[in-house]
Design a protein around this motif. Structure first.
Motif: not given
Length: 264
Positions: A24-29, A43-47, A229-233
Motif C-alpha cells: 500500500r505504501a512505504k514511509l521513511g523516517f 510500528k504500533d500505528m502502521a496499518p 509522532n501521531q501527527a507526523q504519522f
C-alpha cells in the motif's frame, strides 16, 4: 545427494511475485540517534500493507537550539540511505524542535537532494496539518525541552496562525532523558497544564512516550490531543494516500486528511 565437486544445475522455474509485503505504501523516517520512542510508535500505528523504514541521524545527546541547527548538515545523506531501491513514498525528518530550528523548506530541500523520488516531510509540517485538521485555534503546548527551544516553538506555531494559551516544558536537555519520562507522567503533566480555553493540547517531541496515553488524556480533558509522532504519522499516511481510521491513537485519525494528500 550432493557430493563435493558436483556441478549443480537448477531446473528452470517461474516464481510467483506480487507487490511485496508493503503493497500500500512505504514511509521513511529520519530519527535522531538518541530517540527512544518514535520507532516503536510507528510500528504500533502502521496499518497492514504499510512499511516503516528507519534510518538514524547522528546527533549530540544535548538538545539546544545550537545542536539542533547542525542536523541539516547530514540530512541529505540520511535521506539517501532510506531504502533507495524500495523508494519510500514519503520521507520525514522526525524531530519537532529540529524541524523548527532548521526550517521546513531547508529540510525539504535536503531530503529531495538525497531522495528525489520521495515526498519530503518533517514533524512540524505534520503537526500543523493535524492542528488544522481538528480545527484548533487555541492550543496549550507541553514539551520536554529547555525554555530556549520552547520560545522558538511557540513563536513558530504563532506565526502559523495558532494562539498559544500556555507553554510548559520539563527543562530536560538530552534525548535519552526525553525517552525515559514515563507515559503515566505525560498524562499527569497534560492534565496539569490543560487550560479550559484551549481547543487542543499539543505534546511536542518525537522522543517522548505520550502516544501510549493520548486517548486517556483526551477522555480526561474532553478535547483532542496531538502528539508529534501521531501527527507526523497521520500526515505521512495521508500524503501516501492511506486514509485508514486507526483506533487507539486519538481523535486525529477520525479525520480523512484529504487536504494534505497532494502536498509535497
Amino acid at each position: 545427494m550432493f557430493q563435493s565437486g558436483q556441478i549443480i544445475q537448477s531446473k528452470p522455474r517461474v516464481a510467483d511475485v506480487d507487490a511485496g509485503r508493503h503493497w500500500r505504501a512505504k514511509l521513511g523516517f529520519i530519527l535522531m540517534s538518541t530517540d527512544l520512542a518514535a520507532e516503536a510508535d510507528f510500528k504500533d500505528m502502521a496499518p497492514e500493507g504499510v512499511g516503516v523504514h528507519i534510518t538514524r541521524l547522528k546527533t549530540d545527546d544535548y538538545t539546544t537550539n545550537e545542536t539542533l541547527a547542525r542536523h541539516i548538515d547530514d540530512m541529505a545523506e540520511a535521506a539517501s540511505r532510506l531504502q533507495p531501491d524500495a523508494q519510500p513514498d514519503v520521507i520525514c525528518y522526525s524531530c519537532t524542535s529540529g524541524s523548527i530550528i532548521c526550517g521546513e523548506d531547508n529540510v525539504f530541500r535536503e531530503i529531495r537532494a538525497g531522495a528525489p523520488w520521495a515526498k519530503p516531510m518533517c514533524i512540524v509540517t505534520g503537526v500543523i496539518d493535524a492542528l488544522r485538521a481538528i480545527d484548533a485555534k487555541k492550543i496549550v503546548l507541553g514539551t520536554p525541552y529547555l525554555d530556549e527551544i520552547n520560545v522558538a516553538e511557540a513563536e513558530y506555531l504563532s506565526k502559523a496562525g495558532f494562539e498559544i494559551v500556555d507553554v510548559q516544558g520539563l527543562q530536560l536537555d538530552t534525548g535519552v532523558a526525553f525517552g525515559q519520562v514515563t507515559p503515566a507522567y505525560w498524562k499527569k503533566f497534560a492534565l496539569e497544564i490543560d487550560d479550559p480555553s484551549a481547543d487542543a493540547l499539543f505534546l511536542s517531541c518525537s522522543g517522548i512516550r505520550a502516544l501510549e496515553v493520548v486517548e486517556e488524556i483526551e477522555q480526561a480533558i474532553g478535547k483532542p490531543v496531538i502528539t508529534s509522532n501521531q501527527a507526523q504519522f497521520w500526515s505521512c499516511l495521508r500524503r501516501a494516500g492511506v486514509m485508514d481510521e486507526l483506533k487507539g491513537f486519538g481523535q486525529l485519525f477520525k479525520h480523512s486528511g484529504t487536504e494534505v494528500m497532494s502536498k509535497t
